[in-house]
Design an enzyme around this catalytic site. Sequence first.
Site, PDB file in Angstrom:
ATOM      1  N   HIS A 116       0.839  -1.207   0.000  1.00 33.41           N
ATOM      2  CA  HIS A 116       0.000   0.000   0.000  1.00 33.41           C
ATOM      3  C   HIS A 116       0.871   1.254   0.000  1.00 33.41           C
ATOM      4  CE1 HIS A 116      -3.781   2.080   1.933  1.00 33.41           C
ATOM      5  NE2 HIS A 116      -3.067   2.951   1.246  1.00 33.41           N
TER       6      HIS A 116
ATOM      7  N   HIS B 155       1.473   5.276  -2.274  1.00 26.47           N
ATOM      8  CA  HIS B 155       0.972   6.237  -3.266  1.00 26.47           C
ATOM      9  C   HIS B 155       2.171   6.802  -4.025  1.00 26.47           C
ATOM     10  CE1 HIS B 155      -3.100   6.289  -1.472  1.00 26.47           C
ATOM     11  NE2 HIS B 155      -2.444   6.042  -0.343  1.00 26.47           N
TER      12      HIS B 155
ATOM     13  N   ASP C  18      -8.983   3.486  -2.509  1.00 31.05           N
ATOM     14  CA  ASP C  18      -8.292   4.067  -1.346  1.00 31.05           C
ATOM     15  C   ASP C  18      -8.207   5.594  -1.370  1.00 31.05           C
ATOM     16  OD1 ASP C  18      -6.740   3.696   1.132  1.00 31.05           O
ATOM     17  OD2 ASP C  18      -5.189   4.702  -0.040  1.00 31.05           O
TER      18      ASP C  18
ATOM     19  N   HIS D 131      -5.008  -0.193   6.234  1.00 32.60           N
ATOM     20  CA  HIS D 131      -4.601   0.598   7.404  1.00 32.60           C
ATOM     21  C   HIS D 131      -5.533   0.546   8.631  1.00 32.60           C
ATOM     22  CE1 HIS D 131      -7.267   3.313   5.260  1.00 32.60           C
ATOM     23  NE2 HIS D 131      -6.339   3.734   4.420  1.00 32.60           N
TER      24      HIS D 131
ATOM     25  N   ASP E 255       1.467   2.763   3.534  1.00 27.63           N
ATOM     26  CA  ASP E 255       0.558   3.866   3.160  1.00 27.63           C
ATOM     27  C   ASP E 255       1.374   5.154   2.930  1.00 27.63           C
ATOM     28  OD1 ASP E 255      -1.679   5.292   2.447  1.00 27.63           O
ATOM     29  OD2 ASP E 255      -2.533   5.382   4.465  1.00 27.63           O
TER      30      ASP E 255
ATOM     31  N   HIS F  11       3.320  14.399   0.159  1.00 33.78           N
ATOM     32  CA  HIS F  11       2.716  15.693  -0.206  1.00 33.78           C
ATOM     33  C   HIS F  11       3.834  16.723  -0.276  1.00 33.78           C
ATOM     34  CE1 HIS F  11      -1.442  14.394   0.113  1.00 33.78           C
ATOM     35  NE2 HIS F  11      -1.164  13.817   1.278  1.00 33.78           N
TER      36      HIS F  11
ATOM     37  N   PHE G 282      -4.297  14.913   4.259  1.00 32.91           N
ATOM     38  CA  PHE G 282      -3.899  13.784   5.106  1.00 32.91           C
ATOM     39  C   PHE G 282      -2.745  13.035   4.446  1.00 32.91           C
ATOM     40  CE2 PHE G 282      -8.422  14.389   6.110  1.00 32.91           C
ATOM     41  CZ  PHE G 282      -8.433  14.300   7.494  1.00 32.91           C
TER      42      PHE G 282
HETATM   43  O1  DOR Z   1      -3.546   9.856   4.946  1.00 32.83           O
HETATM   44  C1  DOR Z   1      -3.898   9.381   3.872  1.00 32.83           C
HETATM   45  N1  DOR Z   1      -3.408   9.855   2.715  1.00 32.83           N
HETATM   46  N2  DOR Z   1      -4.811   8.419   3.869  1.00 32.83           N
HETATM   47  C2  DOR Z   1      -5.368   7.957   2.720  1.00 32.83           C
HETATM   48  O2  DOR Z   1      -6.182   7.089   2.797  1.00 32.83           O
HETATM   49  C3  DOR Z   1      -5.001   8.581   1.424  1.00 32.83           C
HETATM   50  C4  DOR Z   1      -3.648   9.168   1.496  1.00 32.83           C
HETATM   51  C5  DOR Z   1      -3.324  10.049   0.306  1.00 32.83           C
HETATM   52  O3  DOR Z   1      -3.573   9.641  -0.826  1.00 32.83           O
HETATM   53  O4  DOR Z   1      -2.764  11.126   0.525  1.00 32.83           O
END
Ligand code: DOR
Length: 439
Positions: free
Chosen positions: A64, A66, A156, A236, A309, A313, A327
Site C-alpha cells: 500500500h 501512493h 483508497d 490501514h 501507506d 505531499h 492527510f
Molecule cells: O492519509 C492518507 N493519505 N490516507 C489515505 O487514505 C489517502 C492518502 C493520500 O492519498 O494522501
Amino acid sequence: MKPLLIKGSRIVDPAQGIDDTGSLLVSDGVISWLGKKGDTSPSADSDIIDAAGLVVCPGFIDLHCHLRQPGFEEKETIATGTRAAAKGGFTTVCCMPNTIPPLDSQATVDYVKSTAVEEGVIRVLPIGCVSKGREGEELAEMAELASAGVIGYSDDGNCVVRSRLMRRALEYSWGFGRPIIDHCEDTTLTEGGQINEGIIATRLGLQGIPNAAEESMVARDIALAELTGAWLHVAHVSTAGSVELVRRAKAKGIKVTAEVTPHHLTLTEEKVLGYDTNAKVNPPLRSQADVQALIQGLNDNTIDIIATDHAPHTEEDKLCEFGFAPFGISGLETALGSLMTLMHQGYLSLNTLVAKLTSEPARIIGDEHGQLGTLAVGAPADITIFDPEQEWVVDTRHFASKGKNTPLADSRLKGKVMATVYGGNLVYHDNALKLKTKG
Ligand code: DOR
C-alpha cells in the site's frame, strides 16, 4: 553481470524458516546458492558484500503506497517513489489508484507499469479502482483490470460507501482471485474530522474522527465478505475495535486479511499536539490502547502484514492551517527504522517483523508475478540488507522521496537499511556498506 556474494550475515527468511548465519550468491538475477557458515561459495569470481553484523532478508514488499503518477507529479513520481522505496529496503511496491486519471482502465494501468519499467528502480504492481473514477457509483471494468495485472481493487482515499456496490465488487473480484482492499471509513461520521476524537482533539479545538467511523465499515465489509464468500483486505487498520472484528471474522472462517502501517504501530495522537500537519493522516493516529491492540494483533496474526501507506505531499501542501492540510505521511524511508524501535523495545521479534514485510505480503500478491518474498534458490534476487543496531537521525533533506512530510523529522531511529538488491542489481547502498567489486 558479475555474480554477487553476500557474505557472513544473519540470514532471515521466514518463508523457508531460516534464521542462521551464512552467505548467499546472486547470479543472473536470481539467488543461485545459499550456504551456511563455513561453506565455500561456488563462485571464485564475484563482487563481494561483507555483511558481518548485518541482517540479510528478502526484499521488503509494500502492499500500500501512493506514487502519485499520473497527475500529482509535484508530490512524487514513479522515479522518485521507487528510489525512496529502494532506500527503505523495498523491492516491490503496490501503488494505489488515486491518481489523475485514476487507475480504472487497462490504459492507465499499462502506463504505470511501463513507466515503472523505464523510470523506476524496483518492481511496481498497480492496484486498480473498485469504481469508475473512484466515484463510488459504478463498478470499474474489473475483468479488464484483472487482465492488466492488478493485484487487487481499491478506491483508497475513499471508502466504498454504497453497500450494494461493495457487495457487487466482492462478487466480481471473487472470480479473479484478487482482494477488495477497502479504506474503511463511514464518511457521515468523519466529515470535517481532523484527528482522533478524544481529549486531544478537544484541547486543540479540532473536530475528531471517532474509532466507530472505521469499525462500523469494517463490520459491514466483514458481513459482506461472509455473504459473498469473497476476499476482503482491510487497509490501514487503526483501532482496537477493528482488530477485534478482524480476529472474530478470521475465527469464523471468513476470508479477510488486514494491514497496519508503521505509523499506527509506533505513534499516538499526542504527535499532533503542536498542530504538526505532518502528523495529520487518515485514519488518524490513535490512542496508546489502540497502538497496543495493533501490536498484539500483529503478533497473533490477526493482522497479516505491515504496509506503509506512503502518502507524499509537497511542503506547500502541508504548510498551512491544520484544517486545510491534506492527510498523509511519507513513510517508505522511515519504515524499517521505526519498526526496529518496536523490536528493540521487545514488542516484536525480528522474525515477525521480517515476515510481515516479506513472506506475508508475498502470500497476498500470489505467485503470478514471480516467486516473491523469499531467498529460496531460483527466486528473483530481491534482497534487503540492514544493520539492526545502527542509529541514525531522520533528515528529510536526504529523502529520495519528494514527500518530506513526516512527523519523524529529526527523530533518532535504531535500524538502518544498508543495501537493496533488486533482480540482482544493487539499486541502493549506504556509503558505509563494505562492498568489494572486481574489475
Ligand atoms: O492519509 C492518507 N493519505 N490516507 C489515505 O487514505 C489517502 C492518502 C493520500 O492519498 O494522501
